[in-house]
Write an enzyme that holds these catalytic residues in place. Sequence first.
Site, PDB file in Angstrom:
ATOM      1  N   ARG A 104      35.378  60.690  53.857  1.00 39.80           N
ATOM      2  CA  ARG A 104      34.813  59.389  53.493  1.00 39.80           C
ATOM      3  C   ARG A 104      33.392  59.317  53.998  1.00 39.80           C
ATOM      4  O   ARG A 104      33.155  59.502  55.188  1.00 39.80           O
ATOM      5  CB  ARG A 104      35.594  58.258  54.158  1.00 39.80           C
ATOM      6  CG  ARG A 104      36.964  58.085  53.650  1.00 39.80           C
ATOM      7  CD  ARG A 104      37.504  56.703  53.926  1.00 39.80           C
ATOM      8  NE  ARG A 104      37.376  56.227  55.290  1.00 39.80           N
ATOM      9  CZ  ARG A 104      37.718  55.015  55.685  1.00 39.80           C
ATOM     10  NH1 ARG A 104      38.189  54.151  54.793  1.00 39.80           N
ATOM     11  NH2 ARG A 104      37.599  54.639  56.930  1.00 39.80           N
ATOM     12  N   THR A 108      29.243  54.380  52.870  1.00 42.80           N
ATOM     13  CA  THR A 108      29.752  53.743  51.642  1.00 42.80           C
ATOM     14  C   THR A 108      31.274  53.716  51.583  1.00 42.80           C
ATOM     15  O   THR A 108      31.852  53.010  50.750  1.00 42.80           O
ATOM     16  CB  THR A 108      29.269  54.543  50.419  1.00 42.80           C
ATOM     17  OG1 THR A 108      29.827  55.873  50.515  1.00 42.80           O
ATOM     18  CG2 THR A 108      27.762  54.638  50.360  1.00 42.80           C
ATOM     19  N   ASP A 200      41.261  56.896  64.023  1.00 41.04           N
ATOM     20  CA  ASP A 200      40.858  57.971  63.115  1.00 41.04           C
ATOM     21  C   ASP A 200      41.845  59.126  63.224  1.00 41.04           C
ATOM     22  O   ASP A 200      41.902  59.828  64.239  1.00 41.04           O
ATOM     23  CB  ASP A 200      39.437  58.442  63.474  1.00 41.04           C
ATOM     24  CG  ASP A 200      38.913  59.432  62.440  1.00 41.04           C
ATOM     25  OD1 ASP A 200      39.586  60.462  62.208  1.00 41.04           O
ATOM     26  OD2 ASP A 200      37.845  59.181  61.859  1.00 41.04           O
ATOM     27  N   ASP A 203      40.377  62.748  63.867  1.00 42.89           N
ATOM     28  CA  ASP A 203      39.855  62.915  65.225  1.00 42.89           C
ATOM     29  C   ASP A 203      40.996  62.994  66.241  1.00 42.89           C
ATOM     30  O   ASP A 203      40.946  63.785  67.182  1.00 42.89           O
ATOM     31  CB  ASP A 203      38.923  61.753  65.581  1.00 42.89           C
ATOM     32  CG  ASP A 203      37.539  61.918  64.964  1.00 42.89           C
ATOM     33  OD1 ASP A 203      37.219  63.042  64.520  1.00 42.89           O
ATOM     34  OD2 ASP A 203      36.795  60.935  64.912  1.00 42.89           O
TER      35      ASP A 203
HETATM   36  C1  PRP Z   1      40.645  59.783  56.508  1.00 37.42           C
HETATM   37  C2  PRP Z   1      42.091  59.945  56.116  1.00 37.42           C
HETATM   38  C3  PRP Z   1      42.039  59.826  54.618  1.00 37.42           C
HETATM   39  C4  PRP Z   1      40.944  58.818  54.421  1.00 37.42           C
HETATM   40  C5  PRP Z   1      41.560  57.495  54.103  1.00 37.42           C
HETATM   41  O1  PRP Z   1      39.959  60.962  56.324  1.00 37.42           O
HETATM   42  O2  PRP Z   1      42.672  61.127  56.573  1.00 37.42           O
HETATM   43  O3  PRP Z   1      41.753  61.035  53.951  1.00 37.42           O
HETATM   44  O4  PRP Z   1      40.213  58.748  55.646  1.00 37.42           O
HETATM   45  O5  PRP Z   1      40.585  56.566  53.802  1.00 37.42           O
HETATM   46  P1  PRP Z   1      40.424  55.928  52.353  1.00 37.42           P
HETATM   47  O6  PRP Z   1      41.811  55.559  51.897  1.00 37.42           O
HETATM   48  O7  PRP Z   1      39.574  54.721  52.613  1.00 37.42           O
HETATM   49  O8  PRP Z   1      39.777  56.920  51.459  1.00 37.42           O
HETATM   50  P2  PRP Z   1      38.422  61.134  56.736  1.00 37.42           P
HETATM   51  O9  PRP Z   1      37.552  60.799  55.586  1.00 37.42           O
HETATM   52  O10 PRP Z   1      38.171  60.423  58.005  1.00 37.42           O
HETATM   53  O11 PRP Z   1      38.283  62.699  56.893  1.00 37.42           O
HETATM   54  P3  PRP Z   1      39.007  63.716  57.896  1.00 37.42           P
HETATM   55  O12 PRP Z   1      40.437  63.846  57.459  1.00 37.42           O
HETATM   56  O13 PRP Z   1      38.244  64.958  57.670  1.00 37.42           O
HETATM   57  O14 PRP Z   1      38.897  63.194  59.300  1.00 37.42           O
HETATM   58  N1  URA Z   2      40.938  56.924  58.023  1.00 33.03           N
HETATM   59  C1  URA Z   2      41.504  57.005  59.253  1.00 33.03           C
HETATM   60  O1  URA Z   2      41.636  58.098  59.818  1.00 33.03           O
HETATM   61  N2  URA Z   2      41.937  55.865  59.815  1.00 33.03           N
HETATM   62  C2  URA Z   2      41.830  54.675  59.229  1.00 33.03           C
HETATM   63  O2  URA Z   2      42.257  53.649  59.804  1.00 33.03           O
HETATM   64  C3  URA Z   2      41.217  54.613  57.958  1.00 33.03           C
HETATM   65  C4  URA Z   2      40.798  55.755  57.383  1.00 33.03           C
END
Ligand code: PRP
Ligand code: URA
Length: 209
Positions: A104, A108, A200, A203
């Site tokens: 994400r 945005t 997160d 993380d």
């Molecule tokens: C997180 C999560 C989803 C997304 C959800 O990933 O694992 O993929 O956010 O958010 P959304 O429904 O608003 O799209 P992130 O983008 O943080 O990436 P990561 O898994 O690499 O940490």
């Molecule tokens: N992605 C995450 O990892 N946590 C949230 O709460 C939303 C998006």
Amino acid sequence: MGNVFVLDHPLIQHKLTYIRKTDTGTKEFRELVDEVSGLMAFEITRDLPLQETTIETPVTTTKAKVLSGKKIGLVPILRAGLGMVDGVLRHIPAARVGHVGLYRDPETLTPVEYYIKLPSDINERELIVIDPMLATGGSATDAIASLKKRGATNIKLMCLIAAPEGVELIKKEHPDVDIYLAALDEKLNEKGYIVPGLGDAGDRLFGTK
Ligand code: PRP
Ligand code: URA
């Protein structure tokens, strides 16, 4: 129309509480996500077809049931989806695993695809898209669209925690997709985090930040 299943089994709910807690460290968080994913695999595979076979037990010949060989594909959304793969594979070890890389954009909140690698026969497989978090729903919506563009027709979505906004977006954009959750939370906050959520997921799984 796709259905939403919240798997409120006591074992899932108990473990999810510890997953949510801030003071749960990386090792325990990872183990608990793995365990809950395994438990969710039971429900998500509930409709797998069976066929009858004849076997010998030490006592007699009998008819018994085995899986009829439906092809399954798991598609974790990188990175956090990786934390749920092994738990599911423990129960369906022959499943193939494809990967969709999305993050994400922090400004945005829109998803950016950076990687995709899938089994060649995704059009013949039941695909289970895996991601711990369904927040705005943008990432899962785009991942599912990517799979459909490449020929997938049979897709389920499995997440630990969803916000109502994410569920609504999937229902709107992909009404054919059933959603399996351990919890449907209250809302998103102004930064797009699920409330109460778990923070997160990526993380916490990988110990980054
Ligand atoms: C997180 C999560 C989803 C997304 C959800 O990933 O694992 O993929 O956010 O958010 P959304 O429904 O608003 O799209 P992130 O983008 O943080 O990436 P990561 O898994 O690499 O940490
Ligand atoms: N992605 C995450 O990892 N946590 C949230 O709460 C939303 C998006």
